[in-house]
Write an enzyme that holds these catalytic residues in place. Structure first.
Site, PDB file in Angstrom:
ATOM      1  N   SER A 231      39.623  39.178  44.663  1.00 58.56           N
ATOM      2  CA  SER A 231      40.151  39.093  46.014  1.00 58.56           C
ATOM      3  C   SER A 231      41.652  38.842  46.043  1.00 58.56           C
ATOM      4  O   SER A 231      42.229  38.746  47.122  1.00 58.56           O
ATOM      5  CB  SER A 231      39.427  37.978  46.782  1.00 58.56           C
TER       6      SER A 231
ATOM      7  N   ASN B  94      42.914  39.046  52.467  1.00 55.10           N
ATOM      8  CA  ASN B  94      43.163  37.661  52.064  1.00 55.10           C
ATOM      9  C   ASN B  94      44.630  37.276  52.157  1.00 55.10           C
ATOM     10  O   ASN B  94      44.942  36.082  52.238  1.00 55.10           O
ATOM     11  CB  ASN B  94      42.609  37.417  50.669  1.00 55.10           C
TER      12      ASN B  94
ATOM     13  N   HIS C  82      37.195  45.760  46.293  1.00 54.18           N
ATOM     14  CA  HIS C  82      37.006  44.443  46.897  1.00 54.18           C
ATOM     15  C   HIS C  82      36.078  44.508  48.104  1.00 54.18           C
ATOM     16  O   HIS C  82      36.455  44.971  49.180  1.00 54.18           O
ATOM     17  CB  HIS C  82      38.362  43.859  47.311  1.00 54.18           C
TER      18      HIS C  82
ATOM     19  N   GLU D  22      38.022  47.071  50.388  1.00 52.36           N
ATOM     20  CA  GLU D  22      39.417  47.347  50.044  1.00 52.36           C
ATOM     21  C   GLU D  22      39.468  48.102  48.715  1.00 52.36           C
ATOM     22  O   GLU D  22      38.842  47.681  47.737  1.00 52.36           O
ATOM     23  CB  GLU D  22      40.213  46.048  49.904  1.00 52.36           C
TER      24      GLU D  22
END
Length: 291
Positions: free
Chosen positions: A119, A190, A140, A152
């Protein structure tokens, strides 16, 4: 490349969710972890979660049976080597990920694509520890994997177009939506989300509000489905801290300094739901704020 077989490294929260969605989408899945108990728990959880989908009428009992039959487990990491696609979903520690890829290296098939569900960690740096940086990508998934729509896709500096297009096709087959992110610390989701959580911890640390008032304010004032501290417990406070450290180290900006209170909770082993204590105490019938 036609992906048919998928290896998942790590049977925890993310790994079992990834195995779940791939099996339902028709892929043969080989799941590995370091203990038989972890693998047994993961398969049992996948079974329960798919059963919920059956109960809600989203899939048929026959589809469930077929998906469960596609999932195999092993303690031997090397067995994943010949598969078409490997997804590393181990703990968010770079040294652990390096060790996994180095162990896999002698056993990989020439066609195998390597990916990491990291992440936050540099895809380029992880890829450089393998023999195939052109066939390496960040892959991800969001938590919980069976529910969340986004994946992602992060290319390292050496990732080739064929690898990207192959994984884009995999995401489409899973029925999810891909977002392409550049290889910068924490990528897109994130990079925005975890500093927000860290700021909520600062608000708690500085006495701006208590746990309940901070979470309620974001839920009712910003229409968030979960408050930031509740979400941190769900993600895992150790994971939140690891991502903040990657941001702070990688971008060298003091605005990414982890809150000392977040560090203290992690040092105490209060990591959230998985340890039954974090910003809430989960050991009773209802979660109770710890501050």
């Amino acid at each position: 490349m036609d992906i048919r077989s998928v290896g998942v490294v790590g049977a925890g929260q993310m790994g079992n969710g990834i195995a779940h969605v791939f099996a339902l989408a028709g892929y043969d899945v080989l799941l590995t972890d370091i203990s038989e108990q972890a693998l047994a728990d993961a398969v049992a959880l996948i079974d329960r979660n798919i059963e919920r989908q059956v109960a809600r009428g989203k899939i048929t009992p026959e589809a469930k049976a077929e998906a469960m039959a596609r999932i195999r487990t092993t303690l031997n990491l090397a067995e994943l080597g010949p598969l078409d696609l490997i997804i590393e979903a181990a703990t968010e520690r770079e040294t652990v990920k390096h060790q996994i890829f180095e162990t896999l290296a002698p056993h990989l098939g020439p066609q195998t694509i390597l990916t990491s569900n990291t992440s936050s960690i540099s895809i380029t740096r992880l890829a450089a520890r393998t023999d195939r940086p052109e066939k390496f990508m960040g892959f991800h998934f969001m938590n919980p994997v069976p529910v969340m729509q986004l994946v992602e896709l992060i290319r390292g500096i050496a990732t080739d177009e064929a690898t990207y297009q192959t994984l884009l096709g995999v995401v489409q087959r899973l029925g999810k939506t891909a977002a392409s992110a550049e290889d910068f610390p924490a990528f897109i989701v994130n990079r925005v989300l975890i500093p927000m959580i860290n700021e909520a911890v600062y608000a708690l640390y500085e006495g701006v509000g208590n746990v309940r008032s901070i979470d309620q304010s974001l839920k009712l004032g910003a229409n968030h489905p979960m408050g930031p501290l509740e979400l941190a417990d769900f993600i895992g406070l150790d994971t939140c801290l690891a991502i903040m450290n990657v941001l702070h180290d990688g971008l060298a900006d003091t605005k990414y300094r982890p809150c000392p209170l977040l560090t203290k909770y992690v040092e105490a082993g209060w990591l959230g739901r998985k340890t039954k204590r974090g910003f809430y105490d989960y050991r009773g019938p209802e979660p109770v704020p710890t501050r």
